[in-house]
Design an enzyme around this catalytic site. Structure first.
Site, PDB file in Angstrom:
ATOM      1  N   LYS A   1      -4.312   9.409 -10.330  1.00 43.27           N
ATOM      2  CA  LYS A   1      -3.288   9.227  -9.294  1.00 43.27           C
ATOM      3  C   LYS A   1      -1.915   9.395  -9.925  1.00 43.27           C
ATOM      4  O   LYS A   1      -1.571   8.719 -10.896  1.00 43.27           O
ATOM      5  CB  LYS A   1      -3.417   7.819  -8.711  1.00 43.27           C
ATOM      6  CG  LYS A   1      -3.657   7.806  -7.221  1.00 43.27           C
ATOM      7  CD  LYS A   1      -3.878   6.405  -6.737  1.00 43.27           C
ATOM      8  CE  LYS A   1      -3.710   6.336  -5.241  1.00 43.27           C
ATOM      9  NZ  LYS A   1      -3.906   4.971  -4.730  1.00 43.27           N
TER      10      LYS A   1
HETATM   11  O1  G3P Z   1      -4.094   3.709  -1.145  1.00 41.25           O
HETATM   12  C1  G3P Z   1      -2.783   3.256  -0.988  1.00 41.25           C
HETATM   13  C2  G3P Z   1      -2.821   1.936  -0.347  1.00 41.25           C
HETATM   14  O2  G3P Z   1      -3.470   1.045  -1.189  1.00 41.25           O
HETATM   15  C3  G3P Z   1      -1.535   1.342   0.060  1.00 41.25           C
HETATM   16  O3  G3P Z   1      -1.875   0.390   1.006  1.00 41.25           O
HETATM   17  O4  G3P Z   1      -1.634  -1.587   2.399  1.00 41.25           O
HETATM   18  O5  G3P Z   1      -0.421  -1.450   0.195  1.00 41.25           O
HETATM   19  O6  G3P Z   1       0.297  -0.067   2.131  1.00 41.25           O
HETATM   20  P1  G3P Z   1      -0.830  -0.742   1.454  1.00 41.25           P
END
Ligand code: G3P
Length: 214
Positions: free
Chosen positions: A83
């Protein structure tokens, strides 16, 4: 549409794997921190559990550092996807890594222009964060629609991972739009299978079965 789980929690990954619908895993530093464990051993466990792509994030900010970290990380397994953050240095790293056949997932994508650059750099996957856009009153799924249309217009190979999913409707909309992958927290994976009418229907069937002469 492929279904990835967005977690670094090995127990959640094992549970999701048992359902038989898991195609891969995405992690990030926040999810790694939530485990409270040394991430090297966590990553090794995840890679033993899952055959599909597993995204592991680099932490360097400069191209050389990202490429160095990515090459080390890629050695952990054939299914490792590195990533890389959506920055100019990140794009340069993606270009170099693509030439070496290291798979990449460009993360923190919030605009169609970023997604075009990531595809042109040779990203294997591109991750628009829909929930975080919705959180600031923008339309995350509209961005996914734009990205997919642009990729189709020009035949870009990068696969779109709909990330930062908050609810089952994000998943359904992603499928309707034709996204390649959705990466979901375990809580949302569980929600996907649930419907109150299924529960009511089962309870009624079991009640009625008692009335069947035996
Ligand atoms: O894969 C990216 C994701 O983990 C971000 O999620 O919920 O932190 O916006 P969030």
């Amino acid at each position: 549409m492929k279904l990835f789980i967005d977690t670094a929690d090995i127990n959640e990954i094992r549970e999701a794997n048992k359902i038989g619908v898991l195609d891969g895993v995405t992690t990030n530093p926040t999810l790694a921190a939530r485990t409270g464990r040394d991430f090297k051993s966590v990553a090794a466990e995840i890679l033993r559990e899952v055959d599909g792509p597993v995204s592991l994030e680099v932490l360097s900010l400069d191209t050389a550092g990202m490429v160095r970290e990515a090459r080390e990380t890629a050695k952990l397994g054939d299914n490792v996807v590195v990533k890389i953050p959506m920055t100019v240095d990140g794009l340069k790293a993606v270009r170099e890594l693509d030439a070496d056949d290291v798979k990449t997932n460009v993360t923190l994508v919030f605009s169609a222009s970023q997604a075009v650059l990531a595809a042109k750099a040779g990203a294997t996957y591109v991750s628009p964060f829909v929930g975080r856009l919705d959180d600031i009153s923008e339309d995350g799924m509209a961005l996914v629609e734009q990205i997919i249309r642009i990729y189709e217009n020009y035949g870009y190979d990068s696969e779109v991972i709909v990330a930062s999913i908050r609810n089952p409707m994000h998943f359904v909309k992603a499928a309707l739009i034709g996204a390649d992958v959705c990466t979901l927290p375990f809580s949302v994976i569980k929600q996907l299978s649930q419907h109150p009418l299924t529960d009511i229907g089962m309870a009624r069937f079991l009640e009625d079965w008692k009335k069947v002469p035996k």
